[in-house]
Design a protein around this motif. Structure first.
Motif, PDB file in Angstrom:
ATOM      1  N   THR A 260     115.450  28.050  32.361  1.00  0.00           N
ATOM      2  CA  THR A 260     115.110  27.665  30.985  1.00  0.00           C
ATOM      3  C   THR A 260     115.226  28.841  30.024  1.00  0.00           C
ATOM      4  O   THR A 260     115.300  28.660  28.809  1.00  0.00           O
ATOM      5  N   GLY A 261     115.216  30.076  30.555  1.00  0.00           N
ATOM      6  CA  GLY A 261     115.283  31.268  29.712  1.00  0.00           C
ATOM      7  C   GLY A 261     113.978  31.614  29.022  1.00  0.00           C
ATOM      8  O   GLY A 261     113.945  32.513  28.180  1.00  0.00           O
ATOM      9  N   LYS A 262     112.891  30.971  29.402  1.00  0.00           N
ATOM     10  CA  LYS A 262     111.610  31.174  28.716  1.00  0.00           C
ATOM     11  C   LYS A 262     110.700  32.179  29.426  1.00  0.00           C
ATOM     12  O   LYS A 262     109.636  32.517  28.893  1.00  0.00           O
ATOM     13  N   TYR A 263     111.099  32.643  30.623  1.00  0.00           N
ATOM     14  CA  TYR A 263     110.182  33.455  31.406  1.00  0.00           C
ATOM     15  C   TYR A 263     110.848  34.755  31.839  1.00  0.00           C
ATOM     16  O   TYR A 263     112.038  34.793  32.170  1.00  0.00           O
ATOM     17  N   LYS A 264     110.047  35.813  31.852  1.00  0.00           N
ATOM     18  CA  LYS A 264     110.498  37.073  32.424  1.00  0.00           C
ATOM     19  C   LYS A 264     110.416  36.993  33.953  1.00  0.00           C
ATOM     20  O   LYS A 264     109.619  36.224  34.497  1.00  0.00           O
ATOM     21  N   ALA A 265     111.197  37.810  34.626  1.00  0.00           N
ATOM     22  CA  ALA A 265     111.199  37.802  36.088  1.00  0.00           C
ATOM     23  C   ALA A 265     109.808  38.063  36.648  1.00  0.00           C
ATOM     24  O   ALA A 265     109.376  37.441  37.628  1.00  0.00           O
ATOM     25  N   SER A 266     109.087  38.982  36.041  1.00  0.00           N
ATOM     26  CA  SER A 266     107.773  39.365  36.556  1.00  0.00           C
ATOM     27  C   SER A 266     106.719  38.281  36.364  1.00  0.00           C
ATOM     28  O   SER A 266     105.671  38.323  37.010  1.00  0.00           O
ATOM     29  N   GLU A 267     106.976  37.321  35.492  1.00  0.00           N
ATOM     30  CA  GLU A 267     105.987  36.257  35.262  1.00  0.00           C
ATOM     31  C   GLU A 267     105.961  35.244  36.398  1.00  0.00           C
ATOM     32  O   GLU A 267     104.932  34.585  36.613  1.00  0.00           O
ATOM     33  N   LEU A 268     107.073  35.096  37.097  1.00  0.00           N
ATOM     34  CA  LEU A 268     107.168  34.061  38.127  1.00  0.00           C
ATOM     35  C   LEU A 268     107.456  34.599  39.515  1.00  0.00           C
ATOM     36  O   LEU A 268     107.281  33.888  40.513  1.00  0.00           O
ATOM     37  N   TYR A 269     107.911  35.848  39.621  1.00  0.00           N
ATOM     38  CA  TYR A 269     108.412  36.320  40.905  1.00  0.00           C
ATOM     39  C   TYR A 269     108.002  37.764  41.143  1.00  0.00           C
ATOM     40  O   TYR A 269     108.431  38.667  40.430  1.00  0.00           O
ATOM     41  N   GLY A 270     107.139  37.967  42.147  1.00  0.00           N
ATOM     42  CA  GLY A 270     106.777  39.314  42.546  1.00  0.00           C
ATOM     43  C   GLY A 270     105.793  40.018  41.635  1.00  0.00           C
ATOM     44  O   GLY A 270     105.532  41.211  41.814  1.00  0.00           O
ATOM     45  N   GLY A 271     105.244  39.299  40.671  1.00  0.00           N
ATOM     46  CA  GLY A 271     104.308  39.918  39.749  1.00  0.00           C
ATOM     47  C   GLY A 271     102.893  39.426  39.988  1.00  0.00           C
ATOM     48  O   GLY A 271     102.531  39.059  41.114  1.00  0.00           O
ATOM     49  N   PRO A 272     102.091  39.390  38.932  1.00  0.00           N
ATOM     50  CA  PRO A 272     100.709  38.906  39.062  1.00  0.00           C
ATOM     51  C   PRO A 272     100.682  37.413  39.334  1.00  0.00           C
ATOM     52  O   PRO A 272     101.709  36.734  39.233  1.00  0.00           O
ATOM     53  N   PRO A 273      99.512  36.841  39.677  1.00  0.00           N
ATOM     54  CA  PRO A 273      99.416  35.395  39.908  1.00  0.00           C
ATOM     55  C   PRO A 273      99.873  34.608  38.690  1.00  0.00           C
ATOM     56  O   PRO A 273      99.837  35.099  37.556  1.00  0.00           O
ATOM     57  N   LEU A 274     100.317  33.373  38.932  1.00  0.00           N
ATOM     58  CA  LEU A 274     100.730  32.509  37.830  1.00  0.00           C
ATOM     59  C   LEU A 274      99.563  32.249  36.897  1.00  0.00           C
ATOM     60  O   LEU A 274      98.397  32.283  37.295  1.00  0.00           O
ATOM     61  N   SER A 275      99.899  31.979  35.648  1.00  0.00           N
ATOM     62  CA  SER A 275      98.866  31.570  34.694  1.00  0.00           C
ATOM     63  C   SER A 275      98.263  30.253  35.151  1.00  0.00           C
ATOM     64  O   SER A 275      98.905  29.495  35.901  1.00  0.00           O
ATOM     65  N   PRO A 276      97.039  29.929  34.728  1.00  0.00           N
ATOM     66  CA  PRO A 276      96.428  28.657  35.144  1.00  0.00           C
ATOM     67  C   PRO A 276      97.294  27.446  34.827  1.00  0.00           C
ATOM     68  O   PRO A 276      97.376  26.504  35.623  1.00  0.00           O
ATOM     69  N   GLU A 277      97.960  27.472  33.666  1.00  0.00           N
ATOM     70  CA  GLU A 277      98.803  26.341  33.279  1.00  0.00           C
ATOM     71  C   GLU A 277      99.993  26.200  34.216  1.00  0.00           C
ATOM     72  O   GLU A 277     100.329  25.102  34.680  1.00  0.00           O
ATOM     73  N   LEU A 278     100.664  27.333  34.515  1.00  0.00           N
ATOM     74  CA  LEU A 278     101.808  27.285  35.410  1.00  0.00           C
ATOM     75  C   LEU A 278     101.390  26.943  36.843  1.00  0.00           C
ATOM     76  O   LEU A 278     102.100  26.223  37.551  1.00  0.00           O
ATOM     77  N   GLN A 279     100.240  27.461  37.266  1.00  0.00           N
ATOM     78  CA  GLN A 279      99.773  27.158  38.615  1.00  0.00           C
ATOM     79  C   GLN A 279      99.507  25.665  38.758  1.00  0.00           C
ATOM     80  O   GLN A 279      99.841  25.062  39.795  1.00  0.00           O
ATOM     81  N   LYS A 280      98.928  25.054  37.753  1.00  0.00           N
ATOM     82  CA  LYS A 280      98.662  23.617  37.790  1.00  0.00           C
ATOM     83  C   LYS A 280      99.969  22.828  37.855  1.00  0.00           C
ATOM     84  O   LYS A 280     100.096  21.870  38.626  1.00  0.00           O
ATOM     85  N   GLU A 281     100.934  23.256  37.067  1.00  0.00           N
ATOM     86  CA  GLU A 281     102.239  22.585  37.078  1.00  0.00           C
ATOM     87  C   GLU A 281     102.925  22.752  38.440  1.00  0.00           C
ATOM     88  O   GLU A 281     103.488  21.803  38.980  1.00  0.00           O
ATOM     89  N   TYR A 282     102.850  23.968  38.975  1.00  0.00           N
ATOM     90  CA  TYR A 282     103.476  24.238  40.272  1.00  0.00           C
ATOM     91  C   TYR A 282     102.825  23.408  41.378  1.00  0.00           C
ATOM     92  O   TYR A 282     103.514  22.818  42.214  1.00  0.00           O
ATOM     93  N   ASP A 283     101.504  23.349  41.420  1.00  0.00           N
ATOM     94  CA  ASP A 283     100.795  22.587  42.453  1.00  0.00           C
ATOM     95  C   ASP A 283     101.175  21.111  42.405  1.00  0.00           C
ATOM     96  O   ASP A 283     101.357  20.473  43.454  1.00  0.00           O
ATOM     97  N   ALA A 284     101.300  20.568  41.200  1.00  0.00           N
ATOM     98  CA  ALA A 284     101.691  19.161  41.057  1.00  0.00           C
ATOM     99  C   ALA A 284     103.114  18.941  41.566  1.00  0.00           C
ATOM    100  O   ALA A 284     103.421  17.923  42.210  1.00  0.00           O
ATOM    101  N   TYR A 285     103.987  19.905  41.294  1.00  0.00           N
ATOM    102  CA  TYR A 285     105.379  19.815  41.754  1.00  0.00           C
ATOM    103  C   TYR A 285     105.437  19.851  43.277  1.00  0.00           C
ATOM    104  O   TYR A 285     106.178  19.079  43.888  1.00  0.00           O
ATOM    105  N   VAL A 286     104.639  20.723  43.903  1.00  0.00           N
ATOM    106  CA  VAL A 286     104.615  20.817  45.365  1.00  0.00           C
ATOM    107  C   VAL A 286     104.143  19.507  45.976  1.00  0.00           C
ATOM    108  O   VAL A 286     104.741  18.993  46.937  1.00  0.00           O
ATOM    109  N   ARG A 287     103.066  18.939  45.445  1.00  0.00           N
ATOM    110  CA  ARG A 287     102.545  17.677  45.977  1.00  0.00           C
ATOM    111  C   ARG A 287     103.592  16.568  45.885  1.00  0.00           C
ATOM    112  O   ARG A 287     103.774  15.784  46.824  1.00  0.00           O
ATOM    113  N   LYS A 288     104.278  16.507  44.749  1.00  0.00           N
ATOM    114  CA  LYS A 288     105.286  15.471  44.547  1.00  0.00           C
ATOM    115  C   LYS A 288     106.434  15.621  45.546  1.00  0.00           C
ATOM    116  O   LYS A 288     106.847  14.652  46.181  1.00  0.00           O
ATOM    117  N   ARG A 289     106.932  16.835  45.706  1.00  0.00           N
ATOM    118  CA  ARG A 289     108.054  17.051  46.616  1.00  0.00           C
ATOM    119  C   ARG A 289     107.668  16.834  48.072  1.00  0.00           C
ATOM    120  O   ARG A 289     108.438  16.272  48.858  1.00  0.00           O
TER     121      ARG A 289
END
Length: 295
Positions: A260-289
């Motif tokens: 999407t071009g909206k995120y820096k590499a460190s925000e999603l990969y190898g950096g600090p934990p995901l933000s609460p909003e992104l973590q919630k979105e990610y968890d929902a995606y995992v459950r669905k898949r």
């Protein structure tokens, strides 16, 4: 004396006669594959679910290898000196094992007489091939490459593929390679040689065998790619595919976000934990898949 021959001979002393070759009884098969969590074939061979086999097709050898090593299974890979019929094509199925020995006339006569009495094939390779079913993979210890250490040309390999829709792993030779290459079958073999099967006899079917550097049990899940082939004990298959699926899901989500071009590499990969909003979105995606994969 090879490990599997000692094993099958000791087992046969406790087993009723099976005719043409040594095999484990159903009770022995269950005993020696006691950790199998799946159904079984009538002879006791583990029957990993077809849907799970489909998920295995998405694995890399490295994903399976990592967990096998952690569990103490260090001798499950064959590939150093195997040739691959169709590089880039995978092989997945349930192992049907067979062990051959050099021909010894007195033993061969008895085996042939038993086969005739039971109405079974005398042909060495046909003894194995006639037993195959859908999603089986014959895993054949033919003592390495030598003239006569052959597990079929294009005719018999057509029979194998027609029954299994998979291929074969052969610690020996194949012949008629040009004809075999026209088949969709995936085959791992030591060498091609024009000699038909000769001066050998199949002495064990669905017993432990050593193929390359791997120890293979009947019902192991066979996973092959261009690197070689791994044999996965049934009780570890689901853990391996679940772990790999979670990795694939994580990677799919991460790459889609980056694109999407909206995120820096460190925000999603190898950096600090995901933000609460992104973590919630990610968890929902995992459950669905995961729900989609387990349908």
């Amino acid at each position: 004396m090879r490990f599997a021959i000692s094993f099958l001979i000791s087992a046969s002393l406790m087993a009723p006669a099976y005719g043409q070759v040594f095999r484990l009884t159903r009770e022995q098969m269950i005993k020696y594959t006691a950790k199998n969590p799946f159904d079984r074939f009538p002879d006791g061979r583990p029957k990993v679910d077809d849907k799970l086999l489909e998920r295995v097709k998405g694995l890399s050898l490295e994903e399976a290898w990592t967990i096998l090593l952690k569990k103490g299974y260090h001798h499950q890979f064959a590939g150093w000196d195997f040739q691959v019929l169709h590089p880039g094509q995978k092989l997945v199925g349930r192992a049907v094992t067979a062990q051959y020995l050099p021909l010894r006339p007195d033993l061969g006569e008895v085996l042939d007489a038993d086969a005739k009495a039971e109405g079974l094939p005398r042909g060495q390779n046909q003894k194995v091939i006639d037993l195959l079913q859908l999603n089986d993979v014959p895993v054949i210890d033919l003592m390495g490459a030598a003239p006569g250490h052959n597990f079929g040309g294009d005719n018999l390999q057509s029979a194998v593929y027609g029954l299994t829709r998979t291929g074969a792993v052969i610690d020996g030779t194949i012949r008629d390679v040009e004809g075999i290459r026209e088949l969709p079958s995936q085959i791992y073999f030591k060498k091609a040689h024009p000699a038909a099967v000769a001066e050998v006899m199949v002495v064990g079917i669905n017993i432990p065998v050593k193929v390359g550097e791997a120890v293979v049990m009947p019902g192991d899940v066979v996973l092959g790619n261009s690197e070689g082939v791994i044999f996965i004990p049934p009780h570890l298959v689901k853990e391996i595919v679940d772990t790999a699926d979670l990795t694939h899901i994580h990677d799919d989500w991460t790459k889609a976000k980056f694109l999407t071009g909206k995120y820096k590499a460190s925000e999603l990969y190898g950096g600090p934990p995901l933000s609460p909003e992104l973590q919630k979105e990610y968890d929902a995606y995992v459950r669905k898949r995961q729900a989609e994969l387990n349908k």
